[in-house]
Design an enzyme around this catalytic site. Structure first.
Site, PDB file in Angstrom:
ATOM      1  CB  CYS A  25       2.160  -3.268   5.136  1.00  0.00           C
ATOM      2  SG  CYS A  25       0.676  -3.999   5.871  1.00  0.00           S
ATOM      3  CG  HIS A  70      -0.362   0.170   2.462  1.00  0.00           C
ATOM      4  ND1 HIS A  70       0.180   1.316   3.154  1.00  0.00           N
ATOM      5  CD2 HIS A  70       0.073  -0.580   3.392  1.00  0.00           C
ATOM      6  CE1 HIS A  70       0.851   1.132   4.195  1.00  0.00           C
ATOM      7  NE2 HIS A  70       0.884  -0.203   4.524  1.00  0.00           N
TER       8      HIS A  70
END
Length: 331
Positions: free
Chosen positions: A152, A139
């Site tokens: 992440c 992301h």
């Protein structure tokens, strides 16, 4: 200079300063890193000097074909390949100590342009592409020049947007390396049958477990075994003889060639940029031996877009080598 001219002059200076500031922002879509370039030469030139938050994108180099995303924890870089050709490179920020980004073979499980974290104060995660159901994703986010996330893979906003438009659910994402220790690379090996031996005890082939989706083959030096995944689910496994003279990670993809049969080619992971797009040498192919009966079962699903990962990591918990099992994330 009258008052009106003075105001115009000051306004022009403000506008000029703003334009200059935007041009210097990491990842800005201008003439510097972050631009959409149109040749492999331009891409390589920009990619070689990327700084934190910068990226380069060249989709016209390979406008069609299967997509593979390779996340290199050691170099803090993400590289995108289409039909085996590198079309984008970006700096990234992965998991900080205590929140390490897991290594392994993943498929994109779901995609959302807008997403907010369920774990960390509702933090925004634009262009969210989920890799695991327990929270690991690609992301857009901040890029401080070091591993800084909760696991992440953070990408520059512009790159995250371009990548989101290029991938689909089921796209293969390989995460390899060690964010704390650089890795070296060596010649890769590839799936090939040997003339002797049969299926050994413990081997199996169960394609019905996942009837469709992208195929990834993982070869583990630690386990001396080959596993076949389809859509992130393991559908087969076999004993293999895999040279152990290196602990390097290597990636190949089966690319479609105009007017010819699909060909295994290298993708240019760190340390092997010069091999990017080079066809596999048959001598290298023959270094790996697997039972011919198992190869015969795998062969029908070897279509363009299949990805091959050669790794030191084990295929399952409890194996030898790196403590992080490769297939833990493939779910």
């Amino acid at each position: 200079m009258d008052r009106q001219q003075g105001r115009r002059y000051r306004a022009a200076r403000v506008i000029g300063a703003a334009v200059l500031a935007l041009a210097l922002l990491p990842g800005a879509a201008s003439a510097g890193p972050g631009a959409k370039v149109s040749s492999s030469v331009e891409l390589a030139r920009h990619a070689a000097r990327l700084k934190a938050g910068q990226w380069v994108w060249a989709p016209r180099i390979a406008p069609q074909g299967p997509v593979l995303v390779y996340v290199d924890l050691s170099q803090q870089l993400a590289t995108v390949y289409r039909n085996g050709v590198r079309i984008g490179v970006s700096t990234i920020s992965t998991g900080k100590p205590g929140h390490d980004t897991p290594v392994g073979v993943f498929t994109i499980l779901e995609k959302n342009v807008t997403h907010n974290s369920n774990l960390y104060d509702n933090a925004p995660m634009p262009y969210h592409q989920r890799l695991t159901w327990d929270g690991v994703a690609l992301h857009a986010g901040s890029l401080p020049g070091k591993p800084d996330s909760h696991g992440c893979v953070r990408l520059p906003y512009g790159f995250a947007k371009e990548l989101f438009g290029t991938t689909k659910r089921g796209t293969t994402v390989i995460v390899a390396g060690n964010a704390r220790h650089p890795v070296t690379q060596d010649d890769g090996e590839v799936l090939a049958p040997t003339a002797s031996g049969g299926v050994v005890e413990g081997d199996y082939w169960a394609p019905e477990k996942s009837p469709s989706g992208p195929v990834t083959i993982v070869m583990s030096r630690s386990d001396q075994a080959v596993a076949v995944l389809r859509n992130g689910v393991e559908i087969g496994r076999s004993h293999a003889v895999i040279p152990t003279n290196s602990d390097a990670t290597h990636v190949l993809t089966l690319a479609a060639k105009a007017g010819g049969a699909p060909t295994w080619i290298y993708v240019g992971v760190s340390g092997h940029d010069d091999e990017d797009g080079r066809p596999l040498d048959e001598a290298v192919r023959n270094r790996v031996q697997i039972p011919p009966a198992f190869y015969a079962q795998v062969a029908p699903i070897l279509m363009p877009g299949v990805t091959l990962l050669v790794t030191q990591s084990p295929l399952a918990p409890g194996g030898l080598g790196d403590a992080q099992p490769v297939l833990d994330g493939a779910r």
